[in-house]
Design an enzyme around this catalytic site. Sequence first.
Site, PDB file in Angstrom:
ATOM      1  N   LYS A 106      10.061  10.670  -3.596  1.00  0.00           N
ATOM      2  CA  LYS A 106       9.363   9.500  -4.143  1.00  0.00           C
ATOM      3  C   LYS A 106       8.031   9.352  -3.440  1.00  0.00           C
ATOM      4  O   LYS A 106       7.980   9.447  -2.218  1.00  0.00           O
ATOM      5  CB  LYS A 106      10.226   8.251  -3.893  1.00  0.00           C
ATOM      6  CG  LYS A 106       9.654   6.988  -4.508  1.00  0.00           C
ATOM      7  CD  LYS A 106      10.077   6.867  -5.946  1.00  0.00           C
ATOM      8  CE  LYS A 106       9.351   5.788  -6.696  1.00  0.00           C
ATOM      9  NZ  LYS A 106       7.995   6.133  -7.105  1.00  0.00           N
TER      10      LYS A 106
ATOM     11  N   ASN B 145      -5.687  -3.558  -4.175  1.00  0.00           N
ATOM     12  CA  ASN B 145      -4.490  -4.216  -4.699  1.00  0.00           C
ATOM     13  C   ASN B 145      -3.722  -4.942  -3.587  1.00  0.00           C
ATOM     14  O   ASN B 145      -3.519  -6.150  -3.636  1.00  0.00           O
ATOM     15  CB  ASN B 145      -3.597  -3.173  -5.395  1.00  0.00           C
ATOM     16  CG  ASN B 145      -2.387  -3.820  -6.044  1.00  0.00           C
ATOM     17  OD1 ASN B 145      -2.513  -4.781  -6.793  1.00  0.00           O
ATOM     18  ND2 ASN B 145      -1.209  -3.313  -5.741  1.00  0.00           N
TER      19      ASN B 145
ATOM     20  N   SER C 205       9.599  -0.163  -6.444  1.00  0.00           N
ATOM     21  CA  SER C 205       9.595   1.070  -7.251  1.00  0.00           C
ATOM     22  C   SER C 205      11.031   1.542  -7.482  1.00  0.00           C
ATOM     23  O   SER C 205      11.389   1.974  -8.581  1.00  0.00           O
ATOM     24  CB  SER C 205       8.821   2.181  -6.537  1.00  0.00           C
ATOM     25  OG  SER C 205       7.453   2.091  -6.830  1.00  0.00           O
TER      26      SER C 205
ATOM     27  N   LYS D  31       4.357  13.046  -2.007  1.00  0.00           N
ATOM     28  CA  LYS D  31       3.021  12.487  -2.230  1.00  0.00           C
ATOM     29  C   LYS D  31       2.234  13.472  -3.067  1.00  0.00           C
ATOM     30  O   LYS D  31       2.503  14.675  -3.050  1.00  0.00           O
ATOM     31  CB  LYS D  31       2.298  12.269  -0.898  1.00  0.00           C
ATOM     32  CG  LYS D  31       1.289  11.146  -0.947  1.00  0.00           C
ATOM     33  CD  LYS D  31       1.957   9.780  -0.981  1.00  0.00           C
ATOM     34  CE  LYS D  31       0.956   8.652  -1.097  1.00  0.00           C
ATOM     35  NZ  LYS D  31       1.580   7.344  -0.984  1.00  0.00           N
TER      36      LYS D  31
ATOM     37  N   THR E 169       3.917  -4.615  -2.661  1.00  0.00           N
ATOM     38  CA  THR E 169       3.501  -4.213  -1.308  1.00  0.00           C
ATOM     39  C   THR E 169       3.072  -5.439  -0.513  1.00  0.00           C
ATOM     40  O   THR E 169       3.517  -5.651   0.616  1.00  0.00           O
ATOM     41  CB  THR E 169       2.359  -3.172  -1.374  1.00  0.00           C
ATOM     42  OG1 THR E 169       2.806  -2.056  -2.138  1.00  0.00           O
ATOM     43  CG2 THR E 169       1.976  -2.696   0.021  1.00  0.00           C
TER      44      THR E 169
ATOM     45  N   LYS F 214       9.755   5.984   5.502  1.00  0.00           N
ATOM     46  CA  LYS F 214       9.681   4.645   4.898  1.00  0.00           C
ATOM     47  C   LYS F 214      10.930   4.350   4.064  1.00  0.00           C
ATOM     48  O   LYS F 214      11.530   3.280   4.171  1.00  0.00           O
ATOM     49  CB  LYS F 214       8.426   4.561   4.030  1.00  0.00           C
ATOM     50  CG  LYS F 214       8.080   3.167   3.556  1.00  0.00           C
ATOM     51  CD  LYS F 214       6.833   3.187   2.687  1.00  0.00           C
ATOM     52  CE  LYS F 214       5.632   3.657   3.479  1.00  0.00           C
ATOM     53  NZ  LYS F 214       4.389   3.600   2.680  1.00  0.00           N
TER      54      LYS F 214
END
Length: 422
Positions: free
Chosen positions: A76, A227, A355, A112, A196, A100
């Site tokens: 992810k 954001n 997510s 990523k 986030t 994470k």
Amino acid sequence: MHDDVRKSGAFNPYEMAVQQFELAADKLSLSEDMREILRKPKRELCVNFPVRLDNGRIKTFTGYRVQHNVNRGPAKGGIRYSPEVTLDEVKALAMWMTWKCAVVGIPYGGAKGGVICNPKEMTPAELERLTRRYATEISIIIGPHSDIPAPDVNTNPQVMAWIMDTYSMHEGFSIPAVVTGKPLSIGGSEGRNEATATGVLFVTRRAARYIGMPLQGARVCIQGFGNAGSIAARLFHHEGCKVVAVCDSQGGIYNESGLDPAAVVRYKQEHSTVVGFPQAQPISEQELLEVPCDVLIPAATEGSITAHNADRVQARLIVEAANGPTTPEADAILYQKGTTVIPDILANAGGVTVSYFEWVQDIQSFFWGVEEITHKLEMIMNRAFDAVALQAERYHCDFRLAASMLAISRVAEATKIRGIYP
């Protein structure tokens, strides 16, 4: 790796990620065999692909997708579009994603992606063609049960929609779960856009209580006004904090009696920067990090707080909304000063947590309301913070080392239990 390399432009995020990993591995007395497995990514895909520009010319772009570890579940991680993208940056970010996901206990590994391009100089039509071609190139390793991309720097729900559509076209039917951070109309989740920043607020609340600092009236500085940064400014303002300084890539603004985040957002929409906001004095991005404040939220890019400026940071609490903003050398200085740093792998995990909620909703084609999502997010963030705080107390170390140790031990356990194939 020393901090002077940051100044010479040779800053290497992957070396920093490995350095952080080794510090935690030492403290855990991890075997050399396990280190050998965990310090390297499982897969690194590099693709070079042609895109037809609006003027008829063909330009070849380079893109990457890296999967660091998939022993706890599918990979992810976000996809960024930037002229600064490097393979080492993508490898570092994939590794941080592994830790994470493990630190908040969601069943994913880290990945990523990135494309070397300047999206600010491209038209929407060029961006769509670039995205669809990049999605096609990486479609050999992404999928709803193998690797699920998401938005990151300079990508957004529209980019995710193009990736989802491209992947679905190849398969012959809609597969919403292949990406997260999509628009609501095609299987996105409530609360994803604010996730986030909301997660950052939840861990800041918990951390402030932990160090005995009232949040009401606390002075907050936010580096980065994208954001995460702009939404965090709004949320902290509602919480009763005074947002005294914010900045973007052009520069920053400061007002010791507090800024109105809604007015700053409106100004930025009109002028494409916060610079020049009338009710504030101008400051540089560097000066923002050193402003007298209670909470500093780095929400820009890697390597902002280094050995060169860490001793001038005046915040009591640093909460990392960005990935990798503090170098290991700076960490040591801050820890000695008594500054509490809530590391990226804990502080900004709200994004990947929601997510995960989006992916679960897509898989079961059943959606939750925003209250349920926010409640579940708060539970997960609080549980993760408490587990990291306990680890920090047990090993007498800072929160970054504690979070890394917790995450690495969970990934190492999954790796050991699964064994090595064949």
